[in-house]
Scaffold this motif. Structure first.
Motif, PDB file in Angstrom:
ATOM      1  N   HIS A 126     -19.758  28.290   2.656  1.00 42.29           N
ATOM      2  CA  HIS A 126     -20.357  28.127   3.989  1.00 42.29           C
ATOM      3  C   HIS A 126     -21.593  29.010   4.140  1.00 42.29           C
ATOM      4  CE1 HIS A 126     -17.829  25.436   6.424  1.00 42.29           C
ATOM      5  NE2 HIS A 126     -16.944  25.700   5.491  1.00 42.29           N
ATOM      6  N   PHE A 127     -21.484  30.229   3.602  1.00 42.31           N
ATOM      7  CA  PHE A 127     -22.648  31.126   3.651  1.00 42.31           C
ATOM      8  C   PHE A 127     -23.826  30.507   2.904  1.00 42.31           C
ATOM      9  CE2 PHE A 127     -24.914  34.113   0.829  1.00 42.31           C
ATOM     10  CZ  PHE A 127     -25.748  34.684   1.773  1.00 42.31           C
ATOM     11  N   LYS A 134     -14.376  29.531   0.117  1.00 42.36           N
ATOM     12  CA  LYS A 134     -14.825  28.763   1.296  1.00 42.36           C
ATOM     13  C   LYS A 134     -15.892  29.521   2.084  1.00 42.36           C
ATOM     14  CE  LYS A 134     -11.645  25.643   3.250  1.00 42.36           C
ATOM     15  NZ  LYS A 134     -10.700  25.356   4.303  1.00 42.36           N
ATOM     16  N   ASP A 135     -15.623  30.810   2.343  1.00 48.78           N
ATOM     17  CA  ASP A 135     -16.577  31.614   3.110  1.00 48.78           C
ATOM     18  C   ASP A 135     -17.926  31.637   2.409  1.00 48.78           C
ATOM     19  OD1 ASP A 135     -14.601  32.125   4.906  1.00 48.78           O
ATOM     20  OD2 ASP A 135     -14.187  34.172   4.248  1.00 48.78           O
ATOM     21  N   ASN A 136     -17.881  31.835   1.078  1.00 44.42           N
ATOM     22  CA  ASN A 136     -19.138  31.903   0.333  1.00 44.42           C
ATOM     23  C   ASN A 136     -19.889  30.577   0.366  1.00 44.42           C
ATOM     24  OD1 ASN A 136     -19.482  34.573  -0.624  1.00 44.42           O
ATOM     25  ND2 ASN A 136     -17.795  34.270  -2.066  1.00 44.42           N
ATOM     26  N   GLU A 165     -19.246  35.274  -7.185  1.00 43.91           N
ATOM     27  CA  GLU A 165     -17.889  35.481  -6.686  1.00 43.91           C
ATOM     28  C   GLU A 165     -17.168  34.152  -6.443  1.00 43.91           C
ATOM     29  OE1 GLU A 165     -18.019  38.329  -3.455  1.00 43.91           O
ATOM     30  OE2 GLU A 165     -19.055  39.774  -4.742  1.00 43.91           O
ATOM     31  N   ALA A 218     -32.601  40.136   1.591  1.00 42.24           N
ATOM     32  CA  ALA A 218     -31.144  40.258   1.456  1.00 42.24           C
ATOM     33  C   ALA A 218     -30.565  38.970   0.874  1.00 42.24           C
ATOM     34  CB  ALA A 218     -30.517  40.544   2.819  1.00 42.24           C
ATOM     35  N   LEU A 219     -31.097  37.827   1.327  1.00 38.75           N
ATOM     36  CA  LEU A 219     -30.582  36.551   0.819  1.00 38.75           C
ATOM     37  C   LEU A 219     -30.756  36.462  -0.692  1.00 38.75           C
ATOM     38  CD1 LEU A 219     -31.630  33.814   3.419  1.00 38.75           C
ATOM     39  CD2 LEU A 219     -29.406  34.892   3.066  1.00 38.75           C
ATOM     40  N   GLU A 249     -27.965  38.390  -2.034  1.00 44.53           N
ATOM     41  CA  GLU A 249     -26.624  37.939  -1.623  1.00 44.53           C
ATOM     42  C   GLU A 249     -26.253  36.590  -2.235  1.00 44.53           C
ATOM     43  OE1 GLU A 249     -24.308  39.433  -0.177  1.00 44.53           O
ATOM     44  OE2 GLU A 249     -25.205  41.101   0.925  1.00 44.53           O
ATOM     45  N   ALA A 296     -24.858  36.833  -5.746  1.00 47.52           N
ATOM     46  CA  ALA A 296     -23.536  37.467  -5.688  1.00 47.52           C
ATOM     47  C   ALA A 296     -22.499  36.479  -5.157  1.00 47.52           C
ATOM     48  CB  ALA A 296     -23.591  38.713  -4.795  1.00 47.52           C
ATOM     49  N   ALA A 297     -22.909  35.695  -4.134  1.00 49.31           N
ATOM     50  CA  ALA A 297     -21.985  34.712  -3.559  1.00 49.31           C
ATOM     51  C   ALA A 297     -21.620  33.659  -4.600  1.00 49.31           C
ATOM     52  CB  ALA A 297     -22.615  34.053  -2.335  1.00 49.31           C
ATOM     53  N   ASP A 303     -25.540  27.836   4.867  1.00 50.24           N
ATOM     54  CA  ASP A 303     -26.450  28.407   5.872  1.00 50.24           C
ATOM     55  C   ASP A 303     -27.717  28.930   5.208  1.00 50.24           C
ATOM     56  OD1 ASP A 303     -24.566  27.925   7.773  1.00 50.24           O
ATOM     57  OD2 ASP A 303     -23.805  29.989   7.835  1.00 50.24           O
ATOM     58  N   TYR A 347     -12.172  33.219   0.084  1.00 48.68           N
ATOM     59  CA  TYR A 347     -13.539  33.717  -0.105  1.00 48.68           C
ATOM     60  C   TYR A 347     -14.444  32.686  -0.744  1.00 48.68           C
ATOM     61  CZ  TYR A 347     -12.214  35.632  -4.816  1.00 48.68           C
ATOM     62  OH  TYR A 347     -11.790  35.824  -6.102  1.00 48.68           O
ATOM     63  N   ALA A 358     -35.186  35.983   8.814  1.00 45.90           N
ATOM     64  CA  ALA A 358     -34.150  35.348   7.999  1.00 45.90           C
ATOM     65  C   ALA A 358     -33.513  36.344   7.041  1.00 45.90           C
ATOM     66  CB  ALA A 358     -34.743  34.178   7.221  1.00 45.90           C
ATOM     67  N   GLY A 359     -34.119  37.504   6.875  1.00 42.43           N
ATOM     68  CA  GLY A 359     -33.616  38.474   5.908  1.00 42.43           C
ATOM     69  C   GLY A 359     -33.718  37.930   4.498  1.00 42.43           C
TER      70      GLY A 359
END
Lengths: 401, 421
Positions: free
Chosen positions: B177-178, B173-175, B235, B224-225, B228, B231-232, B181, B171, B220-221
């Motif tokens: 990468h998120f 790594k996923d975060n 975490e 939400a970004l 998020e 939080a990213a 972006d 997670y 782009a939201g």
């Protein structure tokens, strides 16, 4: 829109995946469950295309969840994304999963993997084939010997001994691999090798292909007698096309892919033979009667061909893209643009030339007719090489004594 | 061993099987004795005679308590008044593998291991069978086995630790990468807003540019970004903390200093060990801590003691897993407490698992004793625990258990080590 279900008991893993895949939202509808029971509830209320599950979870583990999903809806593509990557976990998972991905898995690669699976669904865009595959009781899982080899070979500095060791763990498969080495390379110095020599001389990738093919041929049981079809003849043919395809593209990684694609190019026929034997018998009968090309008859009767079915199966097993494309398009290479001398071309030409030679050398009628796509060969600019290839392939099939 | 009184076999067949059994027994290299309820030897195998260094006939009729002494460790004899066989005969219970010795006529002794099984007929104890193995030989192989078990334990631990690191790494790594972006998206938005500001400075009309910006932000939201991304980040930090924690714990475990005795903060050592084997318990149980923070430093072989804690907590988790496996969704509890008791530090590990039957409670510290199915344990975990706690630390390890309720392991370590004084 593709519907994906992710299952993981770790909330942070779910959060991060949800964030990561957020920007794919218009095309991907993602749902997240914290465990097996919740996932099954989701599955009960709506349909999914792909399930990606963690392995170790409290209560119901990933393998158990996927086996229940397989029973409920076999057309769902089942992927394990596991933090445990010991051999035991891999073996338990591959019984039911189409693909086993080890955590930590690279996020772009995860996306690419999911993209490939989605792309396969487009390959099967026609309703008839989706129905057929959906109607198949359960697609076989990836053969385990292959999975173990891929896992071992993904480690840097894998030694010859380690690979041989894995092969020897499955003596039945090991002897099948050797048997294939001997018949594929009959008439060369390789027709008497033991497994150590075979691995050393042919290289890990060829052995991996052979292990996969051995597993595939062992996994499919021919349900009924089908006139004009025998698993033994299929396996011999596959070996010859693999050698031919390898010869056509020359050396290097492309040749390894071409070899694997050649070995597996007709795997769709095995799916049909074991799951829809009457349908295959009807197709082959028609081909025999009408002398029309096999793919044409298949599309008329089944709605799609063994090439597409095979490509789909190998795709959800996570085989390299080049192999999947070559298998899916081996009767219609022009679909793969622009034309180049890759594994698609190699399997198409290899298959056609081997069929020609088989027809010449065999008294029994060979039902499956593969004709060379002349305009494609012209576009490749390899017309002048055909006769040399024909000669070399002839030597492979009937080695000079 | 039970012989039904109304045995269906004819006398002849019985005799034949007795002869066969006697023949089989006489071929055993390990010794076998049978005794009557008074403790007198009624049968001896040639192996037993060989170990006792005497003729077979001399053994028959002799009192077993003259020959066999219970004892511990390296063949040392217990006091003369311990009469293991007679004692156990009266209770009619099985005795698992125990250490003892044969007293020889010349006053010397032969270390051995023995086990006693009562022979009952219609509920009445009519004697006992005692099996012996050469203690010297067994002791040597015990060392090998304990080493092998340590390696096996490490291997399992390594797999568990890999899992514990792989999950947060996924997670993190996923975060990351998120966030990469998201940063790109926000940079584009920033550029658009800078364009608007430039237009405003130049006095150009803004309406279209603002509408375009709004469309871009909505696509782009950006709202939400904004929630998020923090939080990213949070975490990701949490994941890195988890990885750091386990790597640090492992470092302490394997640090060369951990192989020597040193004064340690026992609470910290236990917390570390439990963190390292988190993978074993987290799926079936919650851990509750009742640590005595006033506990003074304890002389301890950190590496080995940590392994003891891992073994005990792993056992607790397995016992709980056996119990909760029937009722999906239920979880057990492991309570770990420490207490300062005068010259001792006491650690209690209680689980709400299946519990241990009273007649087996004495055997759990024996080598090879296990109730787990094959593949889940070789019965060395608690044997190692006993050897580390008792022999290396001069402490004690005991167990209390109630069937269906759970088990408590009590480890006591002396605060002042006798060896170091």
């Amino acid at each position: 829109m593709t519907r994906l279900l992710f299952v993981d008991d770790e909330p942070f893993v779910r959060d991060a995946l949800r964030r990561l895949l957020r920007r794919r939202r218009p095309e991907w509808d993602t749902v997240f469950s914290d465990g097996g029971p919740a996932a099954l509830e989701e599955m009960a209320s709506s349909e999914f295309d792909i399930v990606v599950s963690d392995m170790r979870m409290p209560g119901m583990d990933g393998a158990e969840l996927l086996s229940q999903i397989r029973d409920r809806d076999p057309s769902v593509v089942r992927i394990i994304l596991s933090g445990q990557s010991d051999r035991e976990a891999v073996l338990r998972a591959v019984k039911v999963a189409h693909q086993f991905l080890a955590k930590p898995f690279d996020p772009p690669e995860l996306e690419a993997t999911l993209d490939r699976v989605c792309g396969l669904r487009e390959l099967l865009s026609d309703q008839a084939l989706q129905d057929l595959v959906g109607g198949v009781q359960s697609l076989p899982s990836t053969p385990r010997l292959y999975t173990l080899l891929v896992e071992q070979l993904s480690r840097p500095e894998t030694s010859l001994d380690e690979v041989v060791e894995i092969l020897k763990q499955d003596p039945a498969m090991c002897s099948k691999v050797l048997q294939m080495v001997r018949s594929a390379f009959f008439g060369t110095r390789l027709d008497t090798v033991n497994i150590e020599e075979a691995v050393a001389r042919l290289g890990f990738n060829i052995i991996k292909s052979l292990a996969l093919t051995a597993g595939v041929f062992a996994a499919f049981k021919q349900a009924d007698v089908i006139p004009g079809f025998s698993i033994g003849a299929e396996q011999r043919h596959a070996l010859m096309v693999a050698r031919a395809a390898q010869l056509i593209v020359g050396h290097g990684p492309v040749a390894d892919d071409a070899f694997m694609a050649g070995m597996l190019h007709d795997v769709g026929k095995l799916v049909l033979a074991s799951k829809k034997p009457q349908l295959l018998a009807q197709v082959l009968g028609q081909v025999q009667q009408s002398s029309r090309p096999l793919p044409e008859v298949e599309h008329q009767i089944i709605g799609s061909g063994h090439a597409e079915i095979g490509g789909y199966l190998l795709g959800i097993w996570g085989l390299p893209c080049t192999v999947v494309t070559a298998v899916a398009n081996h009767h219609a290479p022009a679909r793969n643009t622009p034309p180049k001398l890759d594994s698609v071309a190699a399997v198409h030409i290899g298959d056609a030339l081997v069929r020609e030679l088989e027809r010449d050398s065999s008294s029994e009628g060979v039902a499956a007719i593969a004709t060379i796509d002349e305009s494609y060969v012209a576009a490749l600019g390899v017309e002048d090489k055909l006769s040399a290839w024909r000669d070399s392939i002839g030597e492979i099939i009937c080695p000079p004594t | 061993m039970r012989i039904p009184a109304d045995h269906p076999d004819s006398r002849e067949a019985l005799n034949e099987s007795v002869l066969l059994a006697a023949e089989v027994l006489s071929q055993l290299t390990d010794g076998v004795l049978a005794v009557d309820p008074g403790g007198f030897i009624t049968f001896a195998s040639s192996g037993a005679a060989r170990m006792a260094g005497t003729a077979l006939d001399d053994l028959l009729g002799q009192s077993v308590d003259q020959l066999l002494a219970s004892g511990h460790g390296d063949g040392g004899l217990a006091s003369d008044d311990s009469r293991p066989v007679c004692e156990w005969l009266r209770s009619g219970r099985f005795v698992g593998r125990s250490r003892g010795a044969f007293r020889l006529r010349d006053g010397s002794s032969v270390p051995l291991e023995y086990a006693i099984a009562p022979v009952q007929c219609d509920g009445e104890t009519i004697g006992a069978v005692i099996a012996f193995a050469d203690g010297g030989y067994r002791q040597r192989s015990d060392v090998d086995l304990i080493n092998a078990r340590k390696l096996e334990g490490l291997g399992r631990l390594a797999a568990g630790i890999a899992h514990e690191i792989n999950t947060p790494t996924q997670y993190v790594k996923d975060n990351v990468h998120f966030m990469n972006d998201a940063f790109q998206t926000l940079t584009d938005l920033l550029r658009a807003s800078e364009g608007i500001i430039r237009k405003a400075h130049n006095g150009e009309p803004l309406y279209d540019a603002i509408r375009a910006y709004e469309r871009q932000a909505a696509a782009a939201g950006s709202d939400a970004l904004r929630s998020e991304i923090p939080a990213a980040i949070e975490e990701t930090i949490e994941g890195l903390d988890r990885i750091t924690k386990i790597v640090r714990a492992l470092n302490e475990f394997l640090h060369p200093g951990a192989q020597e005795m040193a004064e340690v903060d026992l609470n910290h050592v236990i917390e570390n060990a439990v963190a390292v084997c988190r993978n074993e318990w987290r799926y079936v149980a919650d851990v509750t801590w009742e640590l005595d923070r006033t506990l003074p430093a304890v002389p301890c072989y950190l590496g080995e003691f940590s392994q003891v804690m891992v073994n005990i907590v792993t056992n607790a988790a397995h016992a709980i897993s056996d119990k909760v496996s029937d009722s999906p969704g239920s979880r057990g509890s492991i309570v770990i407490s420490t207490k300062w008791e005068g010259q001792w530090a006491e650690v209690r590990i209680s689980d709400t698992g299946t519990g241990i039957p009273p007649h087996l409670l004495n055997n759990i510290f024996d080598s090879f004793f296990t109730t787990k199915e094959a593949g889940r344990g070789t019965g060395q975990g608690l044997a190692i625990a006993r050897s580390v706690v008792a022999e290396k630390h001069g402490g004690t390890i005991t167990a209390e258990s109630e069937i269906g309720e759970g088990t408590t392991l009590i480890v006591r370590l002396p605060l002042h080590n006798r060896n170091s004084e």
